[in-house]
Design a protein around this motif. Structure first.
Motif, mmCIF file in Angstrom:
data_model
loop_
_atom_site.group_PDB
_atom_site.id
_atom_site.type_symbol
_atom_site.label_atom_id
_atom_site.label_comp_id
_atom_site.label_asym_id
_atom_site.label_seq_id
_atom_site.Cartn_x
_atom_site.Cartn_y
_atom_site.Cartn_z
ATOM 1 N N ARG A 148 60.895 34.652 52.542
ATOM 2 C CA ARG A 148 60.192 35.672 53.310
ATOM 3 C C ARG A 148 60.310 35.350 54.797
ATOM 4 N NH1 ARG A 148 55.840 38.805 51.746
ATOM 5 N NH2 ARG A 148 55.324 37.357 50.080
ATOM 6 N N SER A 149 60.585 36.362 55.595
ATOM 7 C CA SER A 149 60.569 36.184 57.042
ATOM 8 C C SER A 149 59.654 37.239 57.650
ATOM 9 C CB SER A 149 61.974 36.278 57.639
ATOM 10 O OG SER A 149 62.451 37.600 57.532
ATOM 11 N N ILE A 150 58.963 36.849 58.706
ATOM 12 C CA ILE A 150 58.094 37.769 59.438
ATOM 13 C C ILE A 150 58.491 37.696 60.908
ATOM 14 C CG2 ILE A 150 55.726 38.356 60.067
ATOM 15 C CD1 ILE A 150 54.818 36.975 57.484
ATOM 16 N N ASP A 151 58.942 38.810 61.431
ATOM 17 C CA ASP A 151 59.386 38.908 62.822
ATOM 18 C C ASP A 151 58.328 39.718 63.566
ATOM 19 O OD1 ASP A 151 60.844 38.938 65.145
ATOM 20 O OD2 ASP A 151 62.350 40.357 64.408
ATOM 21 N N VAL A 152 57.715 39.113 64.593
ATOM 22 C CA VAL A 152 56.615 39.742 65.311
ATOM 23 C C VAL A 152 57.009 39.987 66.760
ATOM 24 C CG1 VAL A 152 54.214 39.493 66.051
ATOM 25 C CG2 VAL A 152 54.944 38.554 63.839
ATOM 26 N N ASP A 153 56.785 41.210 67.233
ATOM 27 C CA ASP A 153 57.009 41.544 68.634
ATOM 28 C C ASP A 153 55.709 42.144 69.172
ATOM 29 O OD1 ASP A 153 58.032 42.088 71.107
ATOM 30 O OD2 ASP A 153 59.517 43.543 70.420
ATOM 31 N N LEU A 154 55.041 41.403 70.067
ATOM 32 C CA LEU A 154 53.760 41.841 70.627
ATOM 33 C C LEU A 154 53.910 42.164 72.102
ATOM 34 C CD1 LEU A 154 51.357 39.107 69.210
ATOM 35 C CD2 LEU A 154 51.578 41.447 68.420
ATOM 36 N N ALA A 155 53.351 43.296 72.519
ATOM 37 C CA ALA A 155 53.274 43.589 73.943
ATOM 38 C C ALA A 155 52.299 42.589 74.565
ATOM 39 C CB ALA A 155 52.782 45.016 74.153
ATOM 40 N N GLU A 156 52.346 42.468 75.872
ATOM 41 C CA GLU A 156 51.545 41.456 76.551
ATOM 42 C C GLU A 156 50.054 41.558 76.253
ATOM 43 O OE1 GLU A 156 50.759 39.894 81.056
ATOM 44 O OE2 GLU A 156 52.717 40.698 80.535
ATOM 45 N N ASP A 157 49.502 42.751 76.145
ATOM 46 C CA ASP A 157 48.063 42.887 75.897
ATOM 47 C C ASP A 157 47.740 43.376 74.489
ATOM 48 O OD1 ASP A 157 49.062 45.405 76.280
ATOM 49 O OD2 ASP A 157 47.369 46.120 77.477
ATOM 50 N N ALA A 158 48.676 43.191 73.560
ATOM 51 C CA ALA A 158 48.465 43.590 72.167
ATOM 52 C C ALA A 158 47.795 42.458 71.387
ATOM 53 C CB ALA A 158 49.801 43.938 71.518
ATOM 54 N N TRP A 159 47.195 42.821 70.248
ATOM 55 C CA TRP A 159 46.506 41.850 69.390
ATOM 56 C C TRP A 159 47.082 41.904 67.979
ATOM 57 C CZ3 TRP A 159 42.826 38.393 70.826
ATOM 58 C CH2 TRP A 159 42.295 38.547 72.098
ATOM 59 N N LEU A 160 47.121 40.729 67.346
ATOM 60 C CA LEU A 160 47.601 40.639 65.967
ATOM 61 C C LEU A 160 46.749 39.634 65.202
ATOM 62 C CD1 LEU A 160 49.732 41.135 63.697
ATOM 63 C CD2 LEU A 160 50.997 39.207 64.663
ATOM 64 N N VAL A 161 46.264 40.053 64.028
ATOM 65 C CA VAL A 161 45.636 39.142 63.069
ATOM 66 C C VAL A 161 46.535 39.185 61.846
ATOM 67 C CG1 VAL A 161 43.637 38.692 61.608
ATOM 68 C CG2 VAL A 161 43.317 39.595 63.924
ATOM 69 N N LEU A 162 47.080 38.033 61.457
ATOM 70 C CA LEU A 162 48.043 37.988 60.373
ATOM 71 C C LEU A 162 47.659 36.899 59.391
ATOM 72 C CD1 LEU A 162 51.829 38.243 60.674
ATOM 73 C CD2 LEU A 162 50.884 36.302 59.469
ATOM 74 N N ALA A 163 47.642 37.230 58.107
ATOM 75 C CA ALA A 163 47.384 36.233 57.063
ATOM 76 C C ALA A 163 48.356 36.468 55.917
ATOM 77 C CB ALA A 163 45.951 36.341 56.564
ATOM 78 N N GLU A 164 48.984 35.413 55.465
ATOM 79 C CA GLU A 164 49.868 35.449 54.291
ATOM 80 C C GLU A 164 49.484 34.265 53.418
ATOM 81 O OE1 GLU A 164 52.584 37.231 53.138
ATOM 82 O OE2 GLU A 164 52.612 38.716 54.734
ATOM 83 N N ALA A 165 49.121 34.516 52.175
ATOM 84 C CA ALA A 165 48.703 33.442 51.274
ATOM 85 C C ALA A 165 49.584 33.445 50.031
ATOM 86 C CB ALA A 165 47.249 33.635 50.873
ATOM 87 N N ALA A 166 49.863 32.251 49.504
ATOM 88 C CA ALA A 166 50.656 32.112 48.276
ATOM 89 C C ALA A 166 49.910 31.211 47.311
ATOM 90 C CB ALA A 166 52.023 31.530 48.583
#
Length: 105
Positions: free
Chosen positions: A56-74
């Motif tokens: 699995r790959s996760i590619d993230v592109d965030l603008a300077e003032d953007a927010w991201l909450v990310l959780a991946e569990a196995a």
């Protein structure tokens, strides 16, 4: 996610990965959050069964003032044994942002 928009993404059930004799399954995720936007990426856990193979790959592109909450569990399924463990291959992650942030993997 569009500029100034808010989005929460989750799943209705856990993802299940079963055994395979073929090369690993691939899941490639691309997340893009525009200026002022926010994204919560919160899928339920991935259950890996005996001899499962997943990359699995996760590619993230965030603008300077953007927010991201990310959780991946196995989690390993009860049928996975010490002799035949699931094969998990980290495909790597790439995050781009103009200011600093914390990334846990």
């Amino acid at each position: 996610v569009e500029p100034e928009a808010r989005l929460v993404v989750t799943t209705a059930a856990a993802e299940k990965v079963y055994r395979t004799l073929a090369p690993e399954a691939r899941i490639d995720v691309k997340l893009d959050v525009a200026a002022g936007g926010s994204l919560a990426w919160l899928p339920q856990e991935t259950i890996l069964f005996d001899r499962a193979r997943l990359k699995r790959s996760i590619d993230v592109d965030l603008a300077e003032d953007a927010w991201l909450v990310l959780a991946e569990a196995a989690a390993g399924a009860r049928t996975a044994t010490a002799k035949h463990k699931p094969i998990i291959t980290p495909a790597g992650s790439r995050a781009t942002r103009k200011r600093s942030f914390m990334l846990f993997s």
